[in-house]
Design a protein around this motif. Structure first.
Motif, mmCIF file in Angstrom:
data_model
loop_
_atom_site.group_PDB
_atom_site.id
_atom_site.type_symbol
_atom_site.label_atom_id
_atom_site.label_comp_id
_atom_site.label_asym_id
_atom_site.label_seq_id
_atom_site.Cartn_x
_atom_site.Cartn_y
_atom_site.Cartn_z
ATOM 1 N N VAL A 132 44.932 32.089 48.032
ATOM 2 C CA VAL A 132 44.208 33.095 48.171
ATOM 3 C C VAL A 132 42.782 32.861 47.681
ATOM 4 O O VAL A 132 42.685 32.221 46.778
ATOM 5 C CB VAL A 132 44.660 34.577 47.630
ATOM 6 C CG1 VAL A 132 45.906 34.749 48.443
ATOM 7 C CG2 VAL A 132 44.976 34.471 46.358
ATOM 8 N N ALA A 138 42.121 39.713 46.295
ATOM 9 C CA ALA A 138 42.979 38.620 46.797
ATOM 10 C C ALA A 138 43.901 37.981 45.812
ATOM 11 O O ALA A 138 45.053 37.787 46.285
ATOM 12 C CB ALA A 138 41.915 37.520 47.315
ATOM 13 N N ASN A 139 43.531 38.047 44.552
ATOM 14 C CA ASN A 139 44.333 37.193 43.583
ATOM 15 C C ASN A 139 45.572 38.242 43.449
ATOM 16 O O ASN A 139 46.635 37.859 43.083
ATOM 17 C CB ASN A 139 43.579 37.273 42.205
ATOM 18 C CG ASN A 139 42.706 36.015 42.204
ATOM 19 O OD1 ASN A 139 43.208 35.116 42.801
ATOM 20 N ND2 ASN A 139 41.586 36.241 41.392
ATOM 21 N N ARG A 141 47.237 39.371 45.604
ATOM 22 C CA ARG A 141 48.069 38.727 46.685
ATOM 23 C C ARG A 141 48.486 37.372 46.459
ATOM 24 O O ARG A 141 49.200 36.745 47.429
ATOM 25 C CB ARG A 141 47.386 38.922 48.154
ATOM 26 C CG ARG A 141 47.070 40.278 48.531
ATOM 27 C CD ARG A 141 46.643 40.283 49.863
ATOM 28 N NE ARG A 141 45.100 39.565 50.109
ATOM 29 C CZ ARG A 141 44.921 38.424 50.788
ATOM 30 N NH1 ARG A 141 46.061 37.657 51.187
ATOM 31 N NH2 ARG A 141 43.976 38.196 51.028
ATOM 32 N N SER A 142 48.615 36.829 45.360
ATOM 33 C CA SER A 142 48.974 35.497 44.942
ATOM 34 C C SER A 142 50.113 35.180 45.257
ATOM 35 O O SER A 142 50.807 34.039 45.633
ATOM 36 C CB SER A 142 48.351 35.001 43.631
ATOM 37 O OG SER A 142 49.154 35.948 42.737
ATOM 38 N N GLU A 144 51.987 36.196 47.578
ATOM 39 C CA GLU A 144 52.113 36.166 49.217
ATOM 40 C C GLU A 144 51.960 34.528 49.487
ATOM 41 O O GLU A 144 52.787 34.306 50.263
ATOM 42 C CB GLU A 144 51.126 36.933 49.958
ATOM 43 C CG GLU A 144 51.270 37.058 51.501
ATOM 44 C CD GLU A 144 50.095 37.635 51.983
ATOM 45 O OE1 GLU A 144 49.286 38.542 51.470
ATOM 46 O OE2 GLU A 144 50.079 37.980 53.138
ATOM 47 N N SER A 181 43.256 37.314 54.496
ATOM 48 C CA SER A 181 43.434 38.478 54.447
ATOM 49 C C SER A 181 45.050 38.646 54.595
ATOM 50 O O SER A 181 45.781 37.779 54.568
ATOM 51 C CB SER A 181 43.079 39.210 55.813
ATOM 52 O OG SER A 181 43.410 40.628 55.771
ATOM 53 N N ALA A 182 45.784 39.945 54.076
ATOM 54 C CA ALA A 182 47.323 39.969 53.937
ATOM 55 C C ALA A 182 47.800 39.489 55.418
ATOM 56 O O ALA A 182 47.486 40.347 56.364
ATOM 57 C CB ALA A 182 47.468 41.593 53.442
#
Ligand SMILES: C[S@@+](CC[C@H](N)C(=O)[O-])C[C@H]1O[C@@H](n2cnc3c(N)ncnc32)[C@H](O)[C@@H]1O
Length: 371
Positions: A132, A138-139, A141-142, A144, A181-182
């Motif tokens: 990410v 964004a972090n 979402r790491s 993910e 992005s997610a």
């Protein structure tokens, strides 16, 4: 600790910067007269991150460095576009290696699931990096990125290259999956040997050891890792702006002898080390007794004056190799760096490389060798 460092370090940095603004310029050389290319208007960052375009290059940088990266790419006529925090896209860079990019790759496809990403990758053995952008949002979402990486690996034929260094040695590819992005990824591949960084998203995390846990020491380790050569047993190094001694300590650990130049105090263990000589004076007044192997510089001082000082070292052939960290607290960093490069090359430093590395904040790392 916050992302921007401990409050105590920030206070010290502000104090250093206040000192530069009021201090008279030291006399180290002729003023630099060269004019940088025409400034480029920087558009605002989009409110929501935009999708990267297949066929273009996607770059990631330190959050906050989008503007200088955009301007560098504009100077190179690569039609840059700001996509969002820490993300810029452009046409292919050719031979250019932008200072403010941590990593970059050509986007071949967009994927909305790990299966789509796996289908977009070649079947040849490669090392997969899913990441990410390095922003607070964004972090978060790491996890993910990790989940995508595991699913893609499971869907791919066996024979993955398990580390980026092995991919480099084997001449293999690094697969890049950037979750911009997610649930949305940009996918592409780059030969490991052509990559700006072997680390996912250019985040070259250096190991902290019990002995030297400072950010300064990790900055030096990353710089030497990036340079690809490092001082060894018997090498003589000069370390300008060395206090409290993180770099000097690392250099003696590698077997070098160090002349450690700083008006401030060194940590007691560094000062007492038999391979360290503390020269407690300004680097602008210091001259070595004879040529040395390496010049290191991490001085908290104005970058153009530091560049002129480093230029003096090249003109007098006082050091064979250079590793420097230049402080760039100003908003307009690129024109300053342009003049720094001109000063260093004009003075006789060759193969000048500049990069804002992972451990650099408002700084860039510079390496060069004597022509
Ligand atoms: C970021 S710190 C260096 C950290 C060091 N590399 C380490 O690993 O511990 C910056 C240093 O630059 C030094 N400095 C500033 N102006 C200087 C000058 N004219 N000559 C030598 N050192 C200077 C400051 O005293 C300060 O210790």
């Amino acid at each position: 600790m916050t992302r921007r460092g401990k409050p105590k370090q920030r206070t010290q940095q502000r104090r250093d910067e206040r000192r530069w603004h009021h201090a008279p310029a030291p006399r180290v050389g002729v003023p630099v007269r060269v004019e940088p290319p025409r400034r480029v208007p920087i558009p605002p960052l989009p409110k929501t991150t935009l999708a990267p375009s297949p066929g273009r290059w996607l770059w990631t940088c330190r959050a906050g460095s989008e503007a200088p990266l955009y301007e560098e790419l504009a100077w190179l006529k690569r039609a840059p576009k700001l996509l969002g925090p820490a993300l810029v896209e452009s046409d292919a860079p050719g031979e250019a290696s932008p200072t403010f990019a941590r990593s970059g790759f050509p986007v071949s496809a967009l994927a909305a699931s790990p299966a789509e990403a796996a289908a977009a990758l070649p079947t040849s053995p490669l090392h997969l990096e899913a990441w990410v952008p390095d922003t607070d949002a964004a972090n978060a979402r790491s996890g993910e990125a990790l989940a995508w990486s595991e699913t893609i690996e499971a869907l791919r034929p066996s024979g993955a290259v398990d580390t980026p260094w092995k991919a480099f040695e084997a001449g293999a590819l690094l697969a890049q999956v950037c979750l911009w992005s997610a649930g949305q990824a940009a996918v592409g591949v780059i030969p490991a040997r052509d990559a700006l960084s072997l680390a996912a998203g250019g985040r070259t995390r250096m190991k902290r050891t019990g002995e030297a846990p400072s950010r300064a020491a990790m900055k030096l380790d990353e710089a030497l890792d990036w340079y690809g050569v490092s001082p060894g047993k018997g090498d003589v190094c000069v370390d300008l702006g060395s206090a409290p001694g993180g770099w000097t300590r690392r250099l003696v650990e590698r077997g070098a002898k160090v002349l450690s130049v700083d008006p401030a105090h060194l940590a007691p263990d560094v000062r007492a080390h038999p391979k360290v000589k503390h020269v407690q004076q300004s680097a602008f007044d210091f001259a070595p007794d004879g040529p040395v192997d390496w010049l290191f510089c991490d001085m908290a001082w104005r970058p153009l004056e530091v560049a002129q000082l480093l230029g003096k070292w090249a003109r007098r052939r006082w050091a064979a190799q250079l590793v420097a960290n230049l402080k760039l607290p100003m908003k307009d960093k690129l024109p300053v760096l342009f003049r720094v490069r001109h000063t260093l090359e004009g003075a006789g430093w060759a193969r000048v490389r500049m990069r804002q590395l992972y451990h650099d904040r408002d700084e860039v790392t510079v390496t060069a060798r004597l022509a």
